[in-house]
Design an enzyme around this catalytic site. Structure first.
Site, PDB file in Angstrom:
ATOM      1  N   GLU A  50       0.804  -1.318  -0.064  1.00  0.00           N
ATOM      2  CA  GLU A  50      -0.003  -0.059   0.065  1.00  0.00           C
ATOM      3  C   GLU A  50       0.841   1.432  -0.068  1.00  0.00           C
ATOM      4  O   GLU A  50       0.301   2.180  -0.215  1.00  0.00           O
ATOM      5  CB  GLU A  50      -0.909   0.136   1.251  1.00  0.00           C
ATOM      6  CG  GLU A  50      -1.993  -1.044   1.134  1.00  0.00           C
ATOM      7  CD  GLU A  50      -3.027  -1.237   2.191  1.00  0.00           C
ATOM      8  OE1 GLU A  50      -2.570  -0.747   3.512  1.00  0.00           O
ATOM      9  OE2 GLU A  50      -4.066  -1.721   2.140  1.00  0.00           O
ATOM     10  N   GLU A  81       7.314 -21.890   7.658  1.00  0.00           N
ATOM     11  CA  GLU A  81       7.814 -21.138   8.814  1.00  0.00           C
ATOM     12  C   GLU A  81       8.762 -21.704   9.870  1.00  0.00           C
ATOM     13  O   GLU A  81       9.505 -20.893  10.640  1.00  0.00           O
ATOM     14  CB  GLU A  81       6.707 -20.643   9.675  1.00  0.00           C
ATOM     15  CG  GLU A  81       6.120 -21.806  10.519  1.00  0.00           C
ATOM     16  CD  GLU A  81       4.976 -20.988  11.468  1.00  0.00           C
ATOM     17  OE1 GLU A  81       5.153 -21.397  12.664  1.00  0.00           O
ATOM     18  OE2 GLU A  81       3.909 -20.592  10.810  1.00  0.00           O
TER      19      GLU A  81
END
EC number: 4.2.1.126
Length: 269
Positions: free
Chosen positions: A78, A109
């Site tokens: 953004e 992960e």
């Protein structure tokens, strides 16, 4: 046991009414801003150090897994449309690569070496900043990444929702926002995710303001990529220069951006 894994204050959720479930979630969510407020001194230190590096040409990297990784990518993605910066200034990386944005990649992960490989693909250097995001503060992908980056002299920070976590111990600027038990036990996409999003909003917005990407309270460098944003840009120019809509539109078309339109007219005056 980790605070993020502690048992919900609510039980027998499947027997609750829709109204009761919604009220319970909302009640828990109301505690999040208060937890973030307590972390403001930590956030301030991280942002101040980040701005110093970025003013010297550094970039900001977020690394995370699962929800935490997605939130970092969201915040990074953004920045270009909001502040008119390049897509290579704020970069979000997730364990498992771009596939993991939409679909969980099993055990990604748990690889403590992969984050370093992901960061090295961007030729990371001592001017850059790496912020690890992990609600638990125990994610190997994130810990391995920040640990090795710090050893190289790269500025490191983190956002976690447990206190005294292994992740916080590995970074220079930890941000700890313990939000307590989730409404749904262990579902850290809820309160923990909300807390992380609030902190990320603070970090990127404050950094961009400090880097001069805002004028007054306006996003003067935002990309004019759709009709809504073009209309917003026109209103900004009208407000700043005291001109009518047609003149504002003309100035934007002539100069290519809101900032350039405003500055060109101010120079004329």
């Amino acid at each position: 046991m980790l605070t993020t894994e502690s048992s919900s204050h609510y039980n027998n959720l499947e027997k609750m009414s829709v109204k009761a479930i919604l009220e319970g979630i909302n009640s828990e969510d109301n505690t999040v801003p208060q937890a973030v407020a307590k972390a403001l001194p930590q956030i301030e230190k991280l942002v101040t150090a980040t701005v110093e590096r970025m003013k010297k040409g550094g970039r900001l990297f977020y690394i995370g897994a699962g929800t935490s990784g997605r939130l970092g990518i969201l915040d990074a993605s953004e920045c270009p449309p909001t502040f008119g910066v390049g897509f290579d200034l704020v970069i979000g990386l997730i364990a498992g690569g771009d596939t993991a944005i939409r679909k969980a990649v099993e055990f990604a992960e748990d690889d403590k070496e992969q984050a370093v490989k992901d960061l090295d693909a961007y030729h990371i250097n001592e001017h850059d900043v790496v912020i690890g995001i992990a609600a638990s503060g125990t994610t190997p992908y994130v810990i391995g990444g920040v640990k090795q980056m710090r050893a190289r002299g790269i500025l490191t920070g983190c956002i976690t929702c447990n206190q005294n976590s292994p992740l916080a111990a590995e970074v220079e600027y930890p941000v700890e926002v313990p939000v307590g038990a989730e409404f749904l036990t262990g579902s850290t996409r809820m309160k923990a995710g909300t807390a992380q999003k609030l902190v990320l909003n603070m970090i990127s917005t404050t950094v961009m303001i400090q880097l001069g990407r805002v004028k007054g309270n306006k996003m003067v460098d935002m990309q004019l990529s759709n009709h809504k944003l073009i209309d917003r840009g026109i209103r900004m120019v009208m407000s700043e220069l005291g001109v009518d809509k047609d003149k504002a539109k003309q100035l934007i078309e002539e100069h290519g951006s809101i900032r350039a339109a405003i500055e060109s007219r101010m120079h004329e005056q």
